[in-house]
Design a protein around this motif. Structure first.
Motif, PDB file in Angstrom:
ATOM      1  N   ARG A 116       0.591  -1.155  -0.144  1.00 35.88           N
ATOM      2  CA  ARG A 116       0.262  -0.174  -0.062  1.00 35.88           C
ATOM      3  C   ARG A 116       0.632   1.655  -0.073  1.00 35.88           C
ATOM      4  NH1 ARG A 116      -5.233  -1.788   3.766  1.00 35.88           N
ATOM      5  NH2 ARG A 116      -5.842  -3.457   1.911  1.00 35.88           N
ATOM      6  N   VAL A 117       2.156   1.627   0.874  1.00 29.66           N
ATOM      7  CA  VAL A 117       3.156   2.665   0.762  1.00 29.66           C
ATOM      8  C   VAL A 117       3.317   2.752  -0.609  1.00 29.66           C
ATOM      9  CG1 VAL A 117       3.297   2.809   3.426  1.00 29.66           C
ATOM     10  CG2 VAL A 117       4.472   1.460   1.849  1.00 29.66           C
ATOM     11  N   LEU A 118       3.338   1.163  -1.001  1.00 31.66           N
ATOM     12  CA  LEU A 118       4.494   1.598  -2.743  1.00 31.66           C
ATOM     13  C   LEU A 118       4.032   2.505  -3.731  1.00 31.66           C
ATOM     14  CD1 LEU A 118       7.116  -1.443  -2.225  1.00 31.66           C
ATOM     15  CD2 LEU A 118       7.240   1.100  -2.334  1.00 31.66           C
ATOM     16  N   ALA A 119       1.982   1.531  -3.864  1.00 30.56           N
ATOM     17  CA  ALA A 119       1.068   2.152  -4.332  1.00 30.56           C
ATOM     18  C   ALA A 119       0.665   3.328  -4.695  1.00 30.56           C
ATOM     19  CB  ALA A 119      -0.252   0.756  -4.482  1.00 30.56           C
ATOM     20  N   ALA A 120       1.098   4.079  -3.408  1.00 29.95           N
ATOM     21  CA  ALA A 120       0.359   5.237  -2.567  1.00 29.95           C
ATOM     22  C   ALA A 120       1.799   6.133  -3.117  1.00 29.95           C
ATOM     23  CB  ALA A 120       0.319   5.592  -1.065  1.00 29.95           C
ATOM     24  N   ALA A 235      -0.864  14.898  11.777  1.00 30.05           N
ATOM     25  CA  ALA A 235      -1.008  14.763  10.476  1.00 30.05           C
ATOM     26  C   ALA A 235      -0.818  14.268   9.874  1.00 30.05           C
ATOM     27  CB  ALA A 235      -0.782  16.239   9.855  1.00 30.05           C
ATOM     28  N   ASP A 236       0.610  13.685  10.000  1.00 27.71           N
ATOM     29  CA  ASP A 236       1.605  13.051   9.623  1.00 27.71           C
ATOM     30  C   ASP A 236       0.685  11.143   9.495  1.00 27.71           C
ATOM     31  OD1 ASP A 236       2.722  14.274   7.711  1.00 27.71           O
ATOM     32  OD2 ASP A 236       4.713  14.043   8.751  1.00 27.71           O
ATOM     33  N   ALA A 237       0.414  10.728  10.865  1.00 25.58           N
ATOM     34  CA  ALA A 237      -0.142  10.195  11.026  1.00 25.58           C
ATOM     35  C   ALA A 237      -1.287   9.483  10.294  1.00 25.58           C
ATOM     36  CB  ALA A 237       0.228   9.998  12.462  1.00 25.58           C
ATOM     37  N   SER A 242      -4.781   6.441   5.844  1.00 28.31           N
ATOM     38  CA  SER A 242      -5.508   6.464   4.667  1.00 28.31           C
ATOM     39  C   SER A 242      -4.510   6.006   3.993  1.00 28.31           C
ATOM     40  CB  SER A 242      -5.104   8.404   4.603  1.00 28.31           C
ATOM     41  OG  SER A 242      -4.033   8.586   3.614  1.00 28.31           O
ATOM     42  N   VAL A 243      -3.766   5.583   3.530  1.00 31.68           N
ATOM     43  CA  VAL A 243      -2.409   4.295   2.601  1.00 31.68           C
ATOM     44  C   VAL A 243      -3.241   3.419   3.493  1.00 31.68           C
ATOM     45  CG1 VAL A 243      -1.348   3.798   2.117  1.00 31.68           C
ATOM     46  CG2 VAL A 243      -1.480   6.380   1.792  1.00 31.68           C
ATOM     47  N   LEU A 244      -2.883   2.760   4.853  1.00 28.17           N
ATOM     48  CA  LEU A 244      -3.093   1.704   5.477  1.00 28.17           C
ATOM     49  C   LEU A 244      -4.013   1.161   6.229  1.00 28.17           C
ATOM     50  CD1 LEU A 244       0.039   1.854   8.251  1.00 28.17           C
ATOM     51  CD2 LEU A 244       0.545   1.573   5.771  1.00 28.17           C
ATOM     52  N   ALA A 245      -4.804   1.885   5.818  1.00 30.99           N
ATOM     53  CA  ALA A 245      -5.827   1.577   6.821  1.00 30.99           C
ATOM     54  C   ALA A 245      -7.133   0.775   5.090  1.00 30.99           C
ATOM     55  CB  ALA A 245      -6.957   2.134   7.713  1.00 30.99           C
ATOM     56  N   GLY A 246      -8.398  -0.424   6.332  1.00 28.41           N
ATOM     57  CA  GLY A 246      -8.973  -0.658   5.266  1.00 28.41           C
ATOM     58  C   GLY A 246      -8.799  -2.525   5.005  1.00 28.41           C
ATOM     59  N   PRO A 247      -9.424  -3.475   4.331  1.00 28.23           N
ATOM     60  CA  PRO A 247      -9.431  -5.010   4.825  1.00 28.23           C
ATOM     61  C   PRO A 247      -8.891  -5.400   3.113  1.00 28.23           C
ATOM     62  CG  PRO A 247     -12.047  -3.723   3.681  1.00 28.23           C
ATOM     63  CD  PRO A 247     -10.849  -2.488   4.471  1.00 28.23           C
ATOM     64  N   ASP A 248      -8.704  -6.280   3.885  1.00 23.79           N
ATOM     65  CA  ASP A 248      -7.647  -7.226   2.756  1.00 23.79           C
ATOM     66  C   ASP A 248      -7.868  -8.856   3.368  1.00 23.79           C
ATOM     67  OD1 ASP A 248      -5.902  -9.062   2.113  1.00 23.79           O
ATOM     68  OD2 ASP A 248      -5.651  -7.451   1.142  1.00 23.79           O
ATOM     69  N   PRO A 249      -8.670  -9.653   1.824  1.00 25.93           N
ATOM     70  CA  PRO A 249      -9.084 -10.767   2.120  1.00 25.93           C
ATOM     71  C   PRO A 249      -8.115 -11.866   3.404  1.00 25.93           C
ATOM     72  CG  PRO A 249      -8.673 -10.425   0.199  1.00 25.93           C
ATOM     73  CD  PRO A 249      -9.279  -9.505   0.645  1.00 25.93           C
ATOM     74  N   ARG A 250      -6.691 -11.828   2.484  1.00 27.78           N
ATOM     75  CA  ARG A 250      -5.364 -12.259   3.437  1.00 27.78           C
ATOM     76  C   ARG A 250      -5.434 -12.273   4.566  1.00 27.78           C
ATOM     77  NH1 ARG A 250      -0.953  -9.675  -0.871  1.00 27.78           N
ATOM     78  NH2 ARG A 250      -3.316  -8.110   0.092  1.00 27.78           N
ATOM     79  N   ASP A 251      -6.452 -11.355   5.403  1.00 28.51           N
ATOM     80  CA  ASP A 251      -5.928 -10.964   6.541  1.00 28.51           C
ATOM     81  C   ASP A 251      -7.753 -11.208   7.296  1.00 28.51           C
ATOM     82  OD1 ASP A 251      -5.909 -10.754   9.503  1.00 28.51           O
ATOM     83  OD2 ASP A 251      -4.882  -8.444   9.003  1.00 28.51           O
ATOM     84  N   ARG A 252      -7.992 -12.308   7.691  1.00 26.73           N
ATOM     85  CA  ARG A 252      -9.653 -13.173   8.154  1.00 26.73           C
ATOM     86  C   ARG A 252      -9.631 -11.572   9.568  1.00 26.73           C
ATOM     87  NH1 ARG A 252      -9.465 -16.244  12.645  1.00 26.73           N
ATOM     88  NH2 ARG A 252      -7.633 -16.609  14.162  1.00 26.73           N
ATOM     89  N   HIS A 253      -8.982 -10.962   9.768  1.00 27.16           N
ATOM     90  CA  HIS A 253      -9.362  -9.963  11.231  1.00 27.16           C
ATOM     91  C   HIS A 253      -9.483  -8.982  10.333  1.00 27.16           C
ATOM     92  CE1 HIS A 253      -8.976 -12.770  14.991  1.00 27.16           C
ATOM     93  NE2 HIS A 253      -7.170 -13.351  13.771  1.00 27.16           N
ATOM     94  N   ASP A 261     -12.903   8.960   8.904  1.00 26.45           N
ATOM     95  CA  ASP A 261     -12.422  10.239   8.079  1.00 26.45           C
ATOM     96  C   ASP A 261     -10.714  10.236   8.839  1.00 26.45           C
ATOM     97  OD1 ASP A 261     -11.773  12.610   6.745  1.00 26.45           O
ATOM     98  OD2 ASP A 261     -13.011  13.905   7.736  1.00 26.45           O
ATOM     99  N   TRP A 262      -9.899   9.909   7.253  1.00 26.96           N
ATOM    100  CA  TRP A 262      -8.523   9.871   8.325  1.00 26.96           C
ATOM    101  C   TRP A 262      -7.659  11.385   7.329  1.00 26.96           C
ATOM    102  CZ3 TRP A 262      -6.659   6.740  11.632  1.00 26.96           C
ATOM    103  CH2 TRP A 262      -8.168   5.208  11.322  1.00 26.96           C
ATOM    104  N   THR A 263      -8.314  12.169   7.290  1.00 28.48           N
ATOM    105  CA  THR A 263      -8.060  13.267   6.546  1.00 28.48           C
ATOM    106  C   THR A 263      -8.020  14.367   7.099  1.00 28.48           C
ATOM    107  OG1 THR A 263     -10.464  14.107   6.302  1.00 28.48           O
ATOM    108  CG2 THR A 263      -9.900  13.184   4.277  1.00 28.48           C
TER     109      THR A 263
END
Length: 480
Positions: A116-120, A235-237, A242-253, A261-263
């Motif tokens: 995700r950080v690379l995609a950002a 603000a940096d956190a 805003s980049v790191l958060a959000g579900p992914d099927p590889r993590d069942r949790h 609102d991460w903005t």
């Protein structure tokens, strides 16, 4: 660009640096070169990075510059240099987890957060030093030289995200990734004068760390582990989240994040009337007098300057440290880890070897689960009355390198891990929590303020942290 200008570039917040890069005011190559030059100057003393990848970082920076020249937007972290904790997998970059058992391990895939950080648009500078498998809150392991605290290089930066914290505090990148199974983002943030954010459990997906059964030692802590940012500003956190958060099927949790609102629009909010529970010691912890003083003054800011309604409280649970240790062991691949100890034990961390060799019983594991449920339930009842729980982050200021912790605090004999007792309850409950700089001791060492929110109230925690930052700013303070 002269040395002074390069150093100032290294200290820009990620929010400002990314904006300037997108506007073409600063080249991503300039930004990365400035940090790499500073790393060459400082890291031989700090040992923040255990596996730097300067050539790869420069190549990626050039690629981002080419995208910008074509009119493309590389993303919210455009050209921002960052370090990645050595427990977080990076494809093609050695990931040792601070252990001789993985000294030459090179993963074939990135962790989700690295994807995700690379995609950002971020630029990975390399891997940052950590304790062996993250099983302690300091900065040394059997593989690399001990990481040192930029505020005083005779002292520990805390851990286990030691290198990530030391790097950001020293201007070796404005942000870094850490992991936090019991305070390993927040404790080094406190010891290095930084922001360390642990979101609610599941906000940031984790894979393959904690989840991949092929790697003993790396595959533990599943219900406790979080990945989060270390930064110099709130603000940096929020930008990182805003980049790191959000579900992914590889993590069942992992869970959705549409409710947050991460903005940081919420940073303009008013904290007047917010109900804050304050505990200086959770009712059982020994706390250094200077930590009590600094955190007490910070809590007064919340009450007098920001209008919070602050009550002194005792959360009402007994010290869950033994249960926490049992839960770690229960979520560890004991068979695999004992095999590693048989093979490498003489070179592994003694406290880790002792934990693996202990004859754990099923009753210890089930009793620990009952203690966890008690902490969760008592916390839920407390947070039905209060919006935030505020404590110190660490019970002591930074101490000398090479030990797990002080044997005495404020005249009391304590276990050498007792100084970390404020942070791991939020891992037991999964609540969002942040450490922000509360102030400095009379000796000039940073002290952290720990802010814990209600279940899933990540935005409330960040809003309170941002308000405190405005009332008692810290980002202008830098280690000499």
């Amino acid at each position: 660009m002269d040395r002074a200008a390069r150093n100032e570039l290294c200290h820009l917040p990620a929010t400002e640096l990314a904006a300037r890069i997108r506007k073409l005011d600063v080249s991503p190559v300039e930004a990365v070169d400035a940090v790499l030059d500073r790393m060459a100057d400082l890291d031989t003393a700090l040992h923040a990075f255990c596996t730097p990848v300067p050539d790869q970082a420069r190549e990626r920076a050039r690629g981002i510059a080419e995208r910008l020249a074509r009119g493309e937007d590389p993303g919210p972290l455009a050209g921002v240099p960052l370090g990645v904790k050595d427990l977080i997998t990076t494809r093609g970059i050695r990931t040792t987890s601070g252990s001789v058992a993985y000294e030459h391990f090179v993963p074939d895939e990135d962790d989700i957060v690295v994807e995700r950080v690379l995609a950002a648009g971020a630029v990975v500078l390399g891997k940052t030093n950590a304790t062996e498998f993250g099983y302690s809150a300091v900065g040394h392991n059997p593989v690399f030289p001990a990481t040192r605290n930029p505020w005083n290089t005779a002292l520990t930066p805390g851990g286990s995200s030691a290198g990530s914290a030391a790097a950001v505090a020293a201007g070796l990148g404005p942000v870094a990734l850490g992991s936090d199974g019991g305070g390993s983002v927040r404790v080094p943030a406190a010891h290095c004068g930084l922001v360390g954010f642990k979101a609610a459990m599941g906000r940031v997906p984790v894979w393959p760390g904690c989840r991949d059964e092929r790697y003993p030692g790396v595959s533990g802590w599943e219900s406790l582990e979080h990945i989060g940012p270390l930064t110099r500003t709130v603000a940096d956190a929020a930008l990182m989240m805003s980049v790191l958060a959000g579900p992914d099927p590889r993590d069942r949790h992992s869970i959705p994040c549409g409710d947050v609102d991460w903005t940081m629009k919420q940073e303009e909010g008013d904290l007047s009337g917010l109900r804050v529970a304050y505990s200086a010691d959770l009712g059982y912890l020994a706390v250094d007098p200077e930590v009590r003083r600094v955190v007490g003054e910070a809590v007064a800011v919340l009450e007098k300057d920001l209008g919070c309604r602050v009550d002194a409280v005792d959360p009402g649970w007994d010290d869950p440290a033994e249960a926490f240790a049992a839960l770690i062991a229960a979520e560890t691949d004991l068979t695999g880890m004992r095999r590693l100890v048989d093979e490498h034990g003489e070179r592994m961390s003694p406290h880790l070897v002792a934990m693996m060799q202990r004859p754990w019983t099923a009753e210890e594991f089930t009793d620990a689960n009952m203690v966890r449920k008690s902490v969760v339930n008592r916390t839920a009842r407390l947070m039905s009355t209060y919006d935030l729980l505020v404590t110190p982050t660490a019970a002591v200021p930074p101490f000398g390198i090479g030990i797990q912790g002080p044997e005495r605090i404020d005249g009391r004999a304590v276990a050498d891990t007792a100084w970390t007792g404020f942070t791991f309850p939020a891992n037991l409950t999964g609540q969002p929590a942040v450490s922000v700089p509360a102030g400095w001791t009379r000796d000039g060492l940073p002290v952290g303020l720990h802010i814990v929110g209600r279940h899933l109230a990540d935005d409330q925690v960040l809003r309170a942290a941002a308000a405190f930052e405005r009332a008692a700013p810290w980002a202008h303070r830098r280690p000499a």
